[in-house]
Write a protein that holds these residues in place. Structure first.
Motif: not given
Ligand SMILES: NC(=O)c1ccc[n+]([C@@H]2O[C@H](COP(=O)([O-])OP(=O)(O)OC[C@H]3O[C@@H](n4cnc5c(N)ncnc54)[C@H](OP(=O)(O)O)[C@@H]3O)[C@@H](O)[C@H]2O)c1
Length: 422
Positions: A70-80
């Motif tokens: 629930v952070a938002g944005g696309c930068e978190i993709l690699d974490v997922l």
């Protein structure tokens, strides 16, 4: 999942993240192992034992069963991606990331035998993803549409009720927390575009290319258009829609977001303020509509917590978790070009207040095969120009544009607004 306790890691403790912590506090069998934030020193409404600024710590933590993003944005993709590779289930509310990168993420989840649930990503607190995938599973749909953005619906409602300008209503929405300081994604229709892409994907079982979705926001809508629409029996709403259509003898998905004149007799015209609505038309169910809060801390947390509890009930019970919720399609939809679509149009024309101008409009429409259902002149303006409003019958968009070019070629006629009619 040890001792029947579900262990989760939350990325983001903002509006939604903190709501999720509050809602989950009554469940003894769900443990928040750790949370990741951007600024570890920020004051928060909730306390989480282990706070980190590195979301990868959560993706790699062997103790965690489910990552709640629930952070938002696309930068978190690699974490997922890392979390999925480490066999963690995902619960997320991030519509932009899903609309842009969902296909890759779902393929990866399938490979790794984990689930991705995202009820909160579309229409916040309204249950819509799960109902489409389960209760409505037997249906073949030809249409899904909705008011999917609370900010723009709030602004349009206030413009209509208080006869205020777009700018005044945006300011009001910002003061009340209904609009962000930078409202671009909402008012230009991007937020609704991500949501309709996600809905079209599950309703039509096809992958959707968001770059091919036609999108137009509400910034050009004026209080005058709203007033004229009202006199003619319509409200103006930002509608996101996806429908099966045959254009040029080809089966297409027609997916778009733009303002529309909606007849007051249609239930969706009654959706006010920040409320969202989703309509579906399918067989055997016929037409159904879901209405409720599309955002906000608790409504959104309701959907996120519901996904977490669903996973809790399923994990360890069977080999394949929630098979109906998995992504089963891999083919991209044939998406229609807006120029080929067929609509009725409201067109506001400014021209000279001379005899024969209405006749010219009629002739230009006739030349491009456009039938009119209504043509009215709304008085004369201070500069001597006349405002003429036209509502067309169903016409092909490219013919409407040709007709507009023809009318504007005389250097004194201007099309002030063109709004499609639902
Ligand atoms: N708000 C709603 O009503 C609503 C409704 C439906 C869906 N959503 C979706 O839910 C998500 C969260 O929305 P929100 O309104 O809660 O946002 P928000 O209030 O801005 O909170 C975002 C949180 O994520 C943290 N964060 C951002 N980038 C991070 C990173 N790279 N690593 C770790 N933490 C990071 C921030 O940390 P800091 O606090 O330290 O800055 C903050 O706690 C978004 O995808 C949004 O589209 C929101």
């Amino acid at each position: 999942m040890e001792n029947n306790k579900l262990k989760i890691g939350i990325i983001g403790l903002g509006t939604v993240g903190q709501g999720v912590v509050k809602v989950l506090s009554k469940y003894d069998d769900i443990e928040i192992v750790s949370a990741a934030v951007k600024n570890i020193n920020k004051q928060r409404e909730v306390t989480v034992q282990n706070l980190t600024q590195d979301p990868y710590e959560l993706a790699r933590n062997a103790d965690i069963d489910v990552i709640v993003e629930v952070a938002g944005g696309c930068e978190i993709l690699d974490v997922l991606v890392e979390a999925v590779k480490n066999k963690k289930h995902i619960v997320m509310a991030n519509k932009e990331l899903l609309a842009r990168h969902g296909a890759m993420l779902f393929d990866l989840a399938k490979e790794n035998g984990v689930s991705i649930l995202y009820e909160a990503a579309v229409a916040g607190g309204i249950p819509i993803i799960m109902p489409i995938k389960t209760s409505l599973k037997a249906n073949s749909f030809n249409f899904v549409a909705g008011i999917l953005n609370g900010t723009t619906n709030y602004i349009l409602t206030k413009m209509e009720e208080e006869n205020l300008s777009y700018e005044e209503c945006l300011k009001k929405a910002q003061e009340l927390g209904y609009a962000e300081a930078d409202p671009w994604s909402d008012v230009e229709g991007y937020d609704a575009m991500y949501k309709i892409a996600i809905l079209a994907n599950i309703v039509f079982n096809k992958r959707i290319d968001i770059n091919k979705i036609y999108r137009e926001g509400i910034t050009k809508i004026t209080a005058f258009d709203i007033q004229i629409a009202d006199e003619l029996g319509y409200k103006i709403k930002l509608i996101a829609q996806a429908k099966k259509a045959q254009y040029d003898n080809k089966e297409m998905l027609d997916i778009r977001v733009h303002p529309m004149l909606v007849q007051k007799s249609k239930a969706i015209s009654e959706i006010k303020n920040a409320t969202n609505a989703v309509m579906l038309d399918g067989f055997p169910v016929d037409k159904v509509m879901f209405v409720g809060p599309g955002a906000g801390q608790f409504p959104t947390s309701s959907s996120v917590a519901g996904d977490i509890l669903t996973l809790k009930a399923e994990i360890n019970r069977r080999e394949e978790i929630l098979p109906l919720m998995a992504c089963h399609h891999s083919v991209y939809a044939e998406q229609a070009d807006i120029e080929d679509t067929i609509n009725c149009y409201y067109i506001r024309i400014s021209t000279r207040n001379n005899p024969g101008e209405i006749g010219k409009i009629g002739t230009a429409c006739g030349e491009f095969g456009i039938n009119l259902s209504c043509i009215i002149q709304k008085g004369t303006n201070q500069d001597g120009s006349a405002t003429i409003i036209v509502i067309t019958e169903n016409s092909i968009e490219k013919n409407i544009n040709k007709m507009i070019n023809k009318l504007e070629s005389d250097n004194y006629t201007k099309i002030v607004n063109k709004i499609r009619v639902m």
